[in-house]
Design a protein around this motif. Structure first.
Motif: not given
Lengths: 483, 483, 483
Positions: B352, B377-380, B383, B409-412, B458, B481-482
């Motif tokens: 994290h 899919g969980v650890y930021p 990738r 997803g696609f974004y990870n 995408t 990301q933001n």
């Protein structure tokens, strides 16, 4: 295909439905449909062909000996007894073939979506001319129809063999077999049509209860007195020579793992001696099996028998059932297989040897892209056998091609190898494999990843030329490679 | 595509054939086809671009250095010698590039269905304007055609780089590299177009025969006298700083396992000292590699280099071949990889951390849905890199998307990362990846699981925006990301 | 489906796009679309239905408790705090549901291609009548729309239950639960509509920190003073009897492995006593868990509760996060599972027992064809649950059918089992499963591997008859099998 009278095989069965792919698949399939069948690995009893007597009845031909079929019925609560699977203690089981047939036919729905369904439908419709689906209602009509056909001369084993278009059939034979049936067939001019396969598992797994009996049989058949491990090796080599002389093309090996780590002669001797005393440990027995796999590669590099390895099956998962019925009644379950470390010593020693051809089979599809294709894609000795047993299915074969072709191509596979026990299903299984390969190749053409002429040539190679070449003597094989 | 004159690339190649999906795939592909290439991981020699000299000949450009191609030919019985693969002892191998080219061209059929075939066809047709299929017959004509082109100025490395539309290319460089080629490129104004990648494997695997030589080189290049483990860490950090200053975006790590368990400083020091004495055990060396992976995550969280991990390959499966030829001649074989337990300490410590970006690659597709997607899919910090090496194929990429998108997803994922050695195949590989992603997205649209506008956005993200972002400095990444 | 006003569910969503397959899939789907929902495994709180109060707000209904959704947002850098996930220390987290909803809605693109997207779209459009896509722009409008609906009587839990067409819903309840909510429901005439499931994990994993508290609760609830292991077994059996009396059909078991090796009573007693003293080792605790799995099969064979096993998940991968937030916040990661050796003792003892029905789930799809289908395809006690959790996706379900049907058929699976936490997504999940099964069956029909009438019958069986039968008492089940 429809139910009731009129049941028939659709000419497009098992081809992809995509309207762009299907016409291409048809065209590719057309090039292979009438090619002879080369059946280089199976479990048909040579005696059936040697004796050429009529098959007894529908149940003993199609139901009782088919472990695919028996295990599915058992899984849905049908006792083995009701299927006529014999008990070791000779206890009573159902013996009326018509009753057994009814038990099966009334549960036809259980097989939906399975390869058993595909094969049986082919057998019933194409081989026996059945025109309605099995069911509780049709069971007796079908039984009578089948029994009637089996009595006719054109349904005797050799007549079917001819009708099926089988060019050559390899049987599977204990290393201690007399090969009497093959001799009888040879005497009838069938020497090159039915050939034996050397299967020494019973001798290589030295903690089997019956191992010492098999060892005595080996002494008898080889004519070599076995006082220790070196004699054992000589006796095995002698039997291989006998098989070669009888036309064998390959040996076949079922091991729990793919381990092929050699032992020193001294260590092999120690384990062998303990096995003779009945004091061998399970770990030592496993090490000896691995050692004999390595030794087999050495022998194969000398005598040219293709080495077929079928690893990764835990036999007899339920000791209780096996205690009552014996092996091969449906309780063999796949386990993960490590080909990479297991085969390393063997491949380092013989993986580039011009005399060795090794065919790897698997029931662990996780190894398709991770291990098998990378190994076959570099070691000249290695070819990948067709997806085996639980994977010998339309979707299993498709996944195999999709996963291994990337790295191994088509030409490091053996084409289709059927592993059939049910004689009448041989054409069905080859037919299905040709259809799946046609569909796979057609997809590549439709995606412009292959030209149609290449696809057609590859289909013919997979159906006929590659299996012939893969199991040919290594001299012929080398010639082919350089052609 | 057709054989003989007229051979060309079909505009719909590698798109799904389904007549509902294909038009959607074309529309999605159209949005990405002309985007610049972002090539964040590969093995192109920076010196080739620094010197910008003409490529020598077709064989040394397209055949000899391509391990995909060499291993396939070897698997079918072609000796390494015939392919011009050098021997460590300087023994004679084929040196005539035309002969090597003929050996390859006459075996074109072996590559049917492989990605090598797809890439080479793209290279031959699109880069070099070849208009007939390789074969024994066409080999000489093709050789002459290619040799002719290679002599022209527009086929020099930098001209091709421009023509390929490469925006940025990351090379792979030893931690002890002088980065002289990158300095030369920077002097020519190419600083942001060709960037180095920090690869410290030679230093982290301390039981390698040449490790002590590499350690001395590290001292020399870092200017830090290494008396023990703490100096070693400082020297590694110093080299990372040098790479960062030269524009590096990432480090790259090849490990047998994904283990990242840290050692105490005292224990790391003990192993390091034993390695210096040449007495380190294999187990200690493996533990040190794992420790240095953990340390790399710590360093990355401080200096922002993206941490790329390529685990799960057993190098040099055949010691004999490697003893004669050296590494990287086709004998690296995947093994199962445990990401879940292996990476746990690293992810607990840094998973994290806003400063860490870790990109995971695999050649074990069994981990796609079981381990990789759930972790990413969980650890930021995590990738998923593109399917790698043996899985960098049309079907491998399709299976990757079908298996990891559900949970990651696609974004990870990182979008396409090419790992190319063969410079001329870079556009082919990106082209193929964009086609496979277009096909996958088109299927989702056709199944009404995604809207077309979303699919197009995408596709652009996967082809261009995500790889740029994934390998950007972590500050930029957070901003994205933001956004 | 389109963005902006007019957003709607396409009637063909999640059906194969192939123009030959889709019309067949539609026809098959039509036979199941309006069948009642049989939801035999899930995590809906019975109290919600017992109290039947309005749901609080959109975020606490749809975002905060959905671990699929939370973990995806966390993976892209959204802190748990921003999602309102509570801290064990009571520290401040976001409490404004509208802010939480905005955080989610503005990241809608992250869910492209995921089942979460499919389910949520279904929930938003079909359950709540939303007609535009979530986005930063639409977030507030959607929030207001949803909040408005939730205030209406027809959006109370029981009204939705009726509207969803749920015939029966199994909840998941601690072995020590009072079942007060189920009693309240029964008092309202809902006894057969909402049934409990017996989940004794907290009692069987004896090294859990809170185990001794749970043991005391077991004493209290069972009314049995527990002085040692035999009392423990009696207390567990007593609780099972209470659950059976309350209408329970099954027990549910989450274990790290599938090991079911029994201990001797003496050894089980020793471990139990150590656990009471708080001195149990991790290895002993694991052995005790395995033993209790075996014991559960024994109990099930006596009282008829279906034994559901969910193995192969490493819970709480990041101790740090779990230390702050507690379990179930997204850090449970699958690991490889060995069903073959693990379950062997249990299956040898009870695999043919007419009283046992065991349902196996997995998050390790590598076991589909290698282990699960072969086991379910022979042991009458075994059925395969639907692909679970990370595999409960359109492509996961398709791969499941393609891999297990070959060997297990359709009738050794349980049909769809939803495992839902998010009450409103129950219809979406069953809808998706019916669509995937319709697509799979339609492909078999299009490939002439199955007749259409068989496919329709199978689809109805999978959607309704098989799950009812799989979770029925074993007496009923036997009757069905022999029908």
């Amino acid at each position: 295909m429809t139910s009731g009278p009129g049941w028939s095989l659709h000419p497009d069965r098992a081809l992809p439905s995509d309207p762009v792919v299907r016409p291409l698949a048809r065209e590719i399939l057309a090039a292979t449909e009438r090619l002879p069948i080369v059946s280089m690995h199976g479990h048909v009893d040579a005696g059936v062909l040697a004796r050429d007597e009529p098959f007894a009845d529908p149940a003993s031909l199609l139901v009782i000996p088919d472990h695919y079929l028996v295990r599915m019925l058992v899984s849905q609560g049908v006792p083995h007894d009701d299927l006529g699977v014999p008990r070791l203690d000779g206890g009573a089981v159902q013996t009326d073939p018509r009753e057994i047939w009814r038990t099966f036919a009334s549960r036809w729905h259980l097989f939906r979506g399975t390869p058993t369904r595909y094969w049986l439908e082919h057998v019933l419709v194409d081989v026996f001319g059945v025109d309605e689906r099995p069911s509780a209602d049709s069971a007796d009509r079908l039984y009578d129809h089948l029994a009637d056909r089996l009595a006719a001369p054109e349904f005797r084993p050799r007549a079917l063999f001819d009708r099926f278009g089988i060019e050559v059939l390899s049987t599977t034979d204990a290393a201690t077999s007399t090969l009497a049936d093959h001799a009888a067939l040879a005497a009838d001019g069938w020497r090159d049509r039915v050939v034996p396969t050397f299967r020494p598992d019973a001798l290589f797994h030295v903690d089997r209860a019956a191992w010492r009996d098999d060892l005595r049989l080996l002494e008898e058949r080889s004519g070599i007195a076995i006082h220790g491990y070196p004699d054992f090796v000589r006796a095995v080599e002698a039997r291989r020579a006998t098989f070669v002389a009888a036309g064998a093309r390959s040996s076949d090996h079922g091991h729990l793992s793919a381990d092929a780590t050699p032992l020193s002669v001294r260590e092999a001797g120690r384990v062998f001696d303990e096995a003779r005393l009945g004091t061998v440990s399970a770990a030592d027995a496993a090490a000896f099996s691995a050692h004999m796999l390595f030794e087999t590669a050495r022998m194969a590099s000398e005598d040219g028998l293709v080495l077929q390895l079928h690893p990764g099956v835990l036999r007899d998962h339920d000791h209780g059932v096996v205690g009552v019925r014996g092996p091969d009644v449906g309780y063999d379950i796949p386990v993960p297989t490590d080909y990479v470390h297991g085969l390393r010593p063997l491949l380092e020693a013989f993986g580039h040897h011009p005399g060795l051809r090794m065919v790897l089979f698997t029931v662990d599809e996780d190894t398709f892209s991770r291990e098998l294709a990378p190994l076959a894609g570099v070691y000249p000795a290695v070819r990948l056998g067709a997806p085996w047993w639980f994977l010998d299915t339309p979707d299993g074969m498709r996944r195999f091609r999709e996963a291994v072709t990337d790295t191994a191509g088509f030409y490091n596979t053996t084409g289709f190898v059927d592993d059939t026990r049910a004689f009448c299903s041989i054409p069905a299984r080859h037919d299905l494999a040709r259809r799946v390969d046609a569909g796979h190749l057609a997809r590549l053409v439709a995606e412009h990843r292959l030209d149609l002429d290449e696809a057609i040539e590859t289909a013919v190679d997979l159906a006929y030329r590659i299996p012939r070449e893969a199991y040919a003597s290594r001299t012929t094989a080398s010639a082919y490679q350089n052609a």
